[in-house]
Design an enzyme around this catalytic site. Sequence first.
Site, mmCIF file in Angstrom:
data_model
loop_
_atom_site.group_PDB
_atom_site.id
_atom_site.type_symbol
_atom_site.label_atom_id
_atom_site.label_comp_id
_atom_site.label_asym_id
_atom_site.label_seq_id
_atom_site.Cartn_x
_atom_site.Cartn_y
_atom_site.Cartn_z
ATOM 1 N N ASP A 1 0.781 -1.235 0.000
ATOM 2 C CA ASP A 1 0.000 0.000 0.000
ATOM 3 C C ASP A 1 0.816 1.291 0.000
ATOM 4 O OD1 ASP A 1 -2.522 -1.200 -0.143
ATOM 5 O OD2 ASP A 1 -2.517 -1.626 1.998
ATOM 6 N N TYR B 1 -10.012 -0.535 2.784
ATOM 7 C CA TYR B 1 -9.463 -0.698 4.118
ATOM 8 C C TYR B 1 -9.042 0.627 4.726
ATOM 9 C CZ TYR B 1 -8.832 -5.325 6.074
ATOM 10 O OH TYR B 1 -9.039 -6.505 6.724
#
Length: 744
Positions: free
Chosen positions: A381, A469
């Site tokens: 990420d 998320y």
Amino acid sequence: MDQKTFFRLVFLIVAAGFIISFTSTHFSHAPSSTTGLLDCTYSSSSPLCASRNFLFNRQKRPIPKNDPKPKPKSHDHSSDTPNHPLDPLTVTELKKVKTILSSHALFASGAPHAFHTVVLDEPEKSLVRRWRKGNPLPPRKASAIVRVGLDTHVLTVDLSSGLVEIEGYPVRASGYPMMTIEDMSAATLAPFSNADFNRTIISRGVDLKDVKCFPLSCGWYGKKEEENTRVIKSQCYSSQDTVNFYMRPIEGLTILIDLDTRQVIEIVDTGRTIPIPGSTNTEYRFENIATTDKNRLINPISIEQPRGPSFVVEDNYLVKWTNWEFHLKPDPRAGMVLSQVRVHDPDTQETRDVMYKGFVSELFVPYMDPSDAWYFKTYMDAGEYGFGLQAMPLVPLNDCPRNAAYMDGVFTAADGTPFVRENMICIFESYAGDIAWRHSESPFIDLPIREVRPKVTLVVRMAASVGNYDYIIDYVFQTDGLIKAKVGLSGILMVKGTTYQNKNQVNKDKDGKEEELHGTLLSENVIGVIHDHYVTFYLDMDVDGPDNSFVKVNFKRQETEPGESPRKSYMKTVRNVAKTEKDGQIKLSLFDPSEFHVINSAKTTRVGNPTGYKIVPRATAATLLDPDDPPQKRAAFTNNQIWVTPYNKSEQWAGGLFTYQSQGDDTLEVWSNRDRDIENKDIVVWYTLGFHHVPCQEDFPIMPTVSSSFDLKPVNFFERNPILKAAPNFEHDLPVCGANSVSA
Ligand SMILES: *[C@@H]1O[C@H](CO)[C@@H](O)[C@H](O)[C@H]1NC(C)=O
Ligand SMILES: *[C@@H]1O[C@H](CO)[C@@H](O)[C@H](O)[C@H]1NC(C)=O
């Protein structure tokens, strides 16, 4: 960037919940409302604090109309100037980088170009360490990663001379730079340019206007059609009757897109027999689901600081709080960066070095389903999406308490134009009723002792929403010298559509063994797929200065000699000073435990112990993937929980500078396997905090936060308990708030 792309970008940014604005301040306290429902008294009966709370009002009116949403004060970033060698580039400086580069020969060809990251090129560590307030700043330089046509360049731009250096990044590694927001928005729109895509959506009975596609970085698997091309995959969801479209996957439909040409390369369309899960129960917004059960409501709770906060933020980025001081800045890739973390020693009255730099270097989130629409989901990420770029504005009163101050990020869009990410970081003092230290004397000892000190901490927080998320990162500073790095996971699961509505429908083989679902059935037609989260922290520890050693203090069972003692065994510690990097590669084990100290052997305490800080792991997880599995090779930095490397300015990103589609040739593991000397050197400790996540029904339709942490704890750093002289709470110091004009 043409006008259309620009407006698309603006729309995306606004839609994502933040505002392009130059009218906010770096750091400001949320103003407290002066009219309120609660009266607080402080010492005497004079009302000093007043508060208003969503929940209290909710008993009569779920969403208070005209609720005075607290908003941090604003100021204009356009006139910001740097005050410290590590201050991030200002709006003015970022504009200058754009101007300088626009006239550079590289850009002369007219080939399409994009600025992937533009950040401060930090001055040499020795220069920064020597710098004192009032000295002139070292030359301000920008480090820019740009793509021109199909080539990536790492450039250093000297802001005063205008000189541009083109850096040959050490033996050009595989991979591409972090995506731009424009890359991501292009990937969400590209599928709609394809008639086959439209056809398959319509044939599934979904209205094209309800389709939301999401850009998914696709790792690297050596596949021909993905080789030498910057690619991304897109998968889509139905947002019909829900904002929680993630719970309505259009399963098995994967669109491969060329990120440079923005063309669809391939559409894989399986899963037509899998129904799109329904929208029932997927709502999570308060206005639609507020409880009316008064008995279950929590009464308002808030921390009041009648004398204001105890911390200050000097010159925009320098935080000072009781015995701590550190430089804090937003970063598009790491999220937030702590630098020059120092603690005051009550014995010597010195302010001592603890850590030169600390940040989240990379994340790794592999999903555990090898099927065609899922195998590639192995996200990194930070290096792929930009952990800071994905950090959204924090919500006052809920993300951070009322007494929080906020910091904005100043980043660049793909065309090099700076933009402001408001309220990206918050900082506040926290008191959760915990105890810093205590002792009471027993009645059989004739001493009436009741000594207790409350534990107040300073929290630095950001929350990144990487798609579905949400990652909450906290650095918690304690007055006793401990720093806690905490990761919270919330947000929405990435789920898979299935034909199953109930566990009793799941196929069994002749031995009664259930079909592998790769996860948990969470709701009708929804499987929460098993996955891991790894967050790797870069910790350039400088305990009393840069030269440190890493010591593994290993616990061992020692058998006693026959006749030596009624005891057969005891536990002892054995100190092993790591000589080279391989000695610093640590796999945690409950049955072969150790403490992990970073010490300064040149500096000892009064009684002769080397001063140190230890890395204290807490609940964590280790990867079970095959080390030769392509995603695990790319994320080889998770193969150990701890690594120790010699300081090297070029080694900061655990998955390599170019993580996107990287092949694993520039990871922390590759560097560490060089096995360089690390004893009495300027060393960097890397710690990976892991989570295994087997979803459960409570994670539907949105997850309660799961968190874990690790500590950096002083070990023989101070001569004695550094908070011995801390004060207890006294009744007359604290406000007493009570319900006043509230009518429930
Ligand atoms: C696909 O559908 C979208 C939305 O209706 C439309 O804008 C687009 O032009 C269509 N694409 C093609 C190739 O027909
Ligand atoms: C510093 O890091 C780069 C990138 O890994 C590497 O090429 C170089 O050899 C390193 N320098 C030293 C002294 O280890």
